[in-house]
Scaffold this motif. Structure first.
Motif, PDB file in Angstrom:
ATOM      1  N   PHE A 172     -17.141 114.544 -43.736  1.00  0.00           N
ATOM      2  CA  PHE A 172     -17.165 116.176 -44.578  1.00  0.00           C
ATOM      3  C   PHE A 172     -16.388 115.173 -46.010  1.00  0.00           C
ATOM      4  N   PHE A 173     -15.083 114.889 -45.415  1.00  0.00           N
ATOM      5  CA  PHE A 173     -14.626 114.283 -46.948  1.00  0.00           C
ATOM      6  C   PHE A 173     -15.492 113.205 -47.797  1.00  0.00           C
ATOM      7  N   ALA A 174     -16.929 112.307 -46.660  1.00  0.00           N
ATOM      8  CA  ALA A 174     -17.966 111.167 -47.056  1.00  0.00           C
ATOM      9  C   ALA A 174     -18.505 112.088 -48.378  1.00  0.00           C
ATOM     10  N   LEU A 175     -18.675 113.228 -47.982  1.00  0.00           N
ATOM     11  CA  LEU A 175     -19.833 114.046 -48.955  1.00  0.00           C
ATOM     12  C   LEU A 175     -19.183 115.022 -49.706  1.00  0.00           C
ATOM     13  N   LEU A 176     -17.767 114.889 -49.875  1.00  0.00           N
ATOM     14  CA  LEU A 176     -16.998 115.518 -51.286  1.00  0.00           C
ATOM     15  C   LEU A 176     -16.658 114.057 -52.282  1.00  0.00           C
ATOM     16  N   ASP A 177     -16.513 112.770 -51.428  1.00  0.00           N
ATOM     17  CA  ASP A 177     -16.433 112.285 -52.137  1.00  0.00           C
ATOM     18  C   ASP A 177     -18.209 111.661 -53.333  1.00  0.00           C
ATOM     19  N   LYS A 178     -18.696 111.939 -52.231  1.00  0.00           N
ATOM     20  CA  LYS A 178     -20.593 111.831 -53.110  1.00  0.00           C
ATOM     21  C   LYS A 178     -20.402 112.754 -53.919  1.00  0.00           C
TER      22      LYS A 178
END
Length: 220
Positions: free
Chosen positions: A174-180
């Motif tokens: 989920f953190f990786a998704l927000l970063d993207k």
């Protein structure tokens, strides 16, 4: 006998160590001490140790305790990290420096109206519902580009994106998704990570972490 580190010193050390592993500078990460439900006498020790970013969940609670604290520590930066009702937008604009929960067109309109009336508009993070959990609030991913455009057209300063991953699930995806999503929409800030997972968030690009329990202890 050596004096034990304070909770704030411990968290700062962990931030620095994590940034080193991530090849980032500690100054890239803003620590927000989540002071919701805690009275002024619990907050003041952190202020005395140099902590200046604090987060509150409710406008009314912040109105009750922060004006006096800000008189003593005028360089404090106050963040609203809880849901914001549109009818409280003007009060929030007058007191807070940053809002982390912009999530719908009606709130964009309310903040724009508050800006016209008060001359103040806090920097805003758009809260994204990365886990598809309606009860937490947040803009649906599909609606994000439109909300960003509306906010920009209304003159709302956008600091970045914010998320609260689902509980009891590995937060890294989920953190990786927000970063993207932040990169895809040319936004700098990523408000993500709390007491239990802020190190993971830092590794995945967090610029603002919201830490309460690790600083103040568990709430009773």
């Amino acid at each position: 006998m050596e004096k034990a580190d304070t909770p704030l010193q411990t968290v700062r050390s962990q931030i620095a160590a994590t940034c080193k592993r991530a090849r980032r500078e500690p100054g890239e990460v803003t620590l927000i001490a989540i002071s919701k439900t805690h009275p002024a006498d619990r907050i003041e020790p952190l202020l005395e140790q140099g902590q200046r970013h604090f987060g509150e969940n409710r406008v009314q609670e912040a109105q009750d305790k922060w004006p006096a604290l800000k008189e003593t520590y005028p360089d404090t930066v106050l963040h609203l990290v809880g849901q914001l009702q549109s009818n409280k937008a003007e009060d929030a604009a007058e007191l807070f420096d940053v809002i982390h929960s912009l999530d719908r067109p009606s709130l964009v309109k309310a903040l724009a109206k508050a800006k016209e009336k008060t001359g103040r508009c806090p920097d805003c993070f758009i809260q994204v519902d990365v886990g598809e959990e309606e009860q937490k609030g947040g803009c649906a991913i599909a609606d994000l580009p439109g909300l960003i455009e509306q906010a920009r057209e209304a003159g709302i300063p956008l600091a970045g994106l914010m998320c609260i991953p689902p509980a009891d699930i590995e937060p890294a995806p989920f953190f990786a998704l927000l970063d993207k999503l932040a990169r895809d929409n040319a936004l700098e800030g990523r408000s993500m990570g709390m007491s239990g997972d802020y190190e993971t968030a830092i590794m995945l690009g967090a610029t603002h972490i919201r830490v309460g329990t690790a600083l103040f202890g568990a709430r009773g």
